[in-house]
Design a protein around this motif. Sequence first.
Motif, PDB file in Angstrom:
ATOM      1  N   ASP A  55      47.389  40.745  37.020  1.00 17.02           N
ATOM      2  CA  ASP A  55      46.256  40.686  36.086  1.00 17.02           C
ATOM      3  C   ASP A  55      45.572  39.322  36.086  1.00 17.02           C
ATOM      4  O   ASP A  55      44.352  39.223  35.980  1.00 17.02           O
ATOM      5  N   LYS A  56      46.353  38.269  36.223  1.00 23.92           N
ATOM      6  CA  LYS A  56      45.789  36.909  36.230  1.00 23.92           C
ATOM      7  C   LYS A  56      44.893  36.710  37.465  1.00 23.92           C
ATOM      8  O   LYS A  56      43.814  36.121  37.377  1.00 23.92           O
ATOM      9  N   GLU A  59      41.655  38.596  36.938  1.00 22.57           N
ATOM     10  CA  GLU A  59      40.822  37.863  35.977  1.00 22.57           C
ATOM     11  C   GLU A  59      40.107  36.712  36.683  1.00 22.57           C
ATOM     12  O   GLU A  59      38.916  36.468  36.467  1.00 22.57           O
ATOM     13  N   GLN A  60      40.829  36.016  37.550  1.00 25.92           N
ATOM     14  CA  GLN A  60      40.255  34.907  38.318  1.00 25.92           C
ATOM     15  C   GLN A  60      39.142  35.414  39.247  1.00 25.92           C
ATOM     16  O   GLN A  60      38.071  34.812  39.325  1.00 25.92           O
ATOM     17  N   THR A  62      37.321  38.086  38.927  1.00 23.92           N
ATOM     18  CA  THR A  62      36.188  38.503  38.098  1.00 23.92           C
ATOM     19  C   THR A  62      35.361  37.297  37.660  1.00 23.92           C
ATOM     20  O   THR A  62      34.130  37.318  37.742  1.00 23.92           O
ATOM     21  N   LYS A  63      36.010  36.250  37.230  1.00 25.54           N
ATOM     22  CA  LYS A  63      35.302  35.033  36.814  1.00 25.54           C
ATOM     23  C   LYS A  63      34.521  34.427  37.982  1.00 25.54           C
ATOM     24  O   LYS A  63      33.381  33.981  37.817  1.00 25.54           O
ATOM     25  N   GLU A  76      36.217  45.886  35.938  1.00 25.79           N
ATOM     26  CA  GLU A  76      37.430  46.405  36.562  1.00 25.79           C
ATOM     27  C   GLU A  76      37.560  47.867  36.151  1.00 25.79           C
ATOM     28  O   GLU A  76      37.808  48.183  34.988  1.00 25.79           O
ATOM     29  N   SER A  79      41.197  49.531  35.026  1.00 20.40           N
ATOM     30  CA  SER A  79      41.788  49.251  33.718  1.00 20.40           C
ATOM     31  C   SER A  79      41.621  50.426  32.762  1.00 20.40           C
ATOM     32  O   SER A  79      42.187  50.440  31.682  1.00 20.40           O
TER      33      SER A  79
END
Length: 164
Positions: A55-56, A59-60, A62-63, A76, A79
């Motif tokens: 997940d981390k 998230e990275q 996506t950013k 995402e 999800s």
Amino acid sequence: MERHTISVLVNDQPGVLARVANLFGRRGFNIDSITVGPSEERGLSRMVIVTTGDDKTIEQVTKQLHKLIDVIKVQELSSGPMVAREILLLKVESGPATRAEISGIVEPFRATIVDVGPQSMIVQATGDSEKIDALTELLRPYGIRELARTGVTAMSRGIATVRA
């Protein structure tokens, strides 16, 4: 490591695909599948990217995608509930003696035979990646001469949309 499906709405401009792929490469993230095509809105394209990571990591990713100028929206899909499909074209060796056998394998997968030649057949199948993998493995003993897969395309179920 989990598989994640990400929908990215982008400006339909030259070089956007290269910039997105480059971003993944620079960060050491692998792209398992990427499909790109026009979206419902003129001037925008939709990319569907399948990658693996925790997940981390996602998230990275996506950013980082949000930082690209031509990226409009990132979501995402994995999800939540989604529909994901892939198309397969597979050329398998088949003489007159094995055509009926191959047809029997293809039928339960709701796949179709789209071309028949003297020593080969082309099978077309649509479905999730696991279904495509299973059909491919069942046809492998007959001799796969050529295989082409589109990669995953997907969208969220229900009313949720990825729009500008």
